[in-house]
Design a protein around this motif. Sequence first.
Motif, PDB file in Angstrom:
ATOM      1  N   GLY A   2       3.973  -6.369   4.184  1.00 40.39           N
ATOM      2  CA  GLY A   2       3.328  -5.315   3.414  1.00 40.39           C
ATOM      3  C   GLY A   2       4.107  -4.016   3.433  1.00 40.39           C
ATOM      4  N   GLN A   3       3.804  -3.180   2.495  1.00 42.49           N
ATOM      5  CA  GLN A   3       4.401  -1.852   2.417  1.00 42.49           C
ATOM      6  C   GLN A   3       3.282  -0.845   2.234  1.00 42.49           C
ATOM      7  N   ARG A  17      -6.173  13.099   2.071  1.00 43.35           N
ATOM      8  CA  ARG A  17      -5.200  12.053   2.421  1.00 43.35           C
ATOM      9  C   ARG A  17      -5.493  10.809   1.604  1.00 43.35           C
ATOM     10  N   MET A  18      -4.426  10.243   1.044  1.00 40.52           N
ATOM     11  CA  MET A  18      -4.544   8.997   0.293  1.00 40.52           C
ATOM     12  C   MET A  18      -3.550   7.999   0.873  1.00 40.52           C
ATOM     13  N   ASP A  19      -4.062   6.930   1.448  1.00 39.41           N
ATOM     14  CA  ASP A  19      -3.241   5.860   2.000  1.00 39.41           C
ATOM     15  C   ASP A  19      -3.181   4.727   0.984  1.00 39.41           C
ATOM     16  N   HIS A  20      -1.972   4.285   0.675  1.00 38.03           N
ATOM     17  CA  HIS A  20      -1.750   3.189  -0.265  1.00 38.03           C
ATOM     18  C   HIS A  20      -1.104   2.041   0.495  1.00 38.03           C
ATOM     19  N   ARG A  21      -1.609   0.832   0.268  1.00 38.37           N
ATOM     20  CA  ARG A  21      -1.049  -0.350   0.913  1.00 38.37           C
ATOM     21  C   ARG A  21      -0.820  -1.449  -0.123  1.00 38.37           C
ATOM     22  N   GLY A  28      -0.222 -13.743  -5.005  1.00 36.60           N
ATOM     23  CA  GLY A  28      -0.110 -12.484  -5.733  1.00 36.60           C
ATOM     24  C   GLY A  28      -0.099 -11.304  -4.791  1.00 36.60           C
ATOM     25  N   SER A  29      -0.322 -10.141  -5.340  1.00 35.53           N
ATOM     26  CA  SER A  29      -0.288  -8.905  -4.563  1.00 35.53           C
ATOM     27  C   SER A  29      -1.655  -8.244  -4.564  1.00 35.53           C
TER      28      SER A  29
END
Length: 72
Positions: A2-3, A17-21, A28-29
Motif C-alpha cells: 500500500g501507499q 488532516r486528511m489521510d489518503h491510503r 483491484g485497488s
Amino acid sequence: KGQSFQLESTLPGARLRMDHRLETSPHGSRITREIRMEGWLAWVHSRRLGAFLQESVPPALRALARAAEMPL
C-alpha cells in the motif's frame, strides 16, 4: 504493497488532516480518505467546511483512482 500520504492545513484554532491510503490487491485497488479536524475551534470549522468536504470527497477520490490506475 500500500501507499499513503497526508495533507494537513492549519486553520485559526484548528488543524485539518486528511489521510489518503491506496491498497492494491489481485481484485483491484481501494482508496480511503480519513478526514480529521482537531483543535479548540475545530467545531466551528467543521460546521463551516463540512458540506464542502462531503461534496468534494467523492470526485476527488475518483480523480485519485484514475491517476493511480495510469501506467507509469
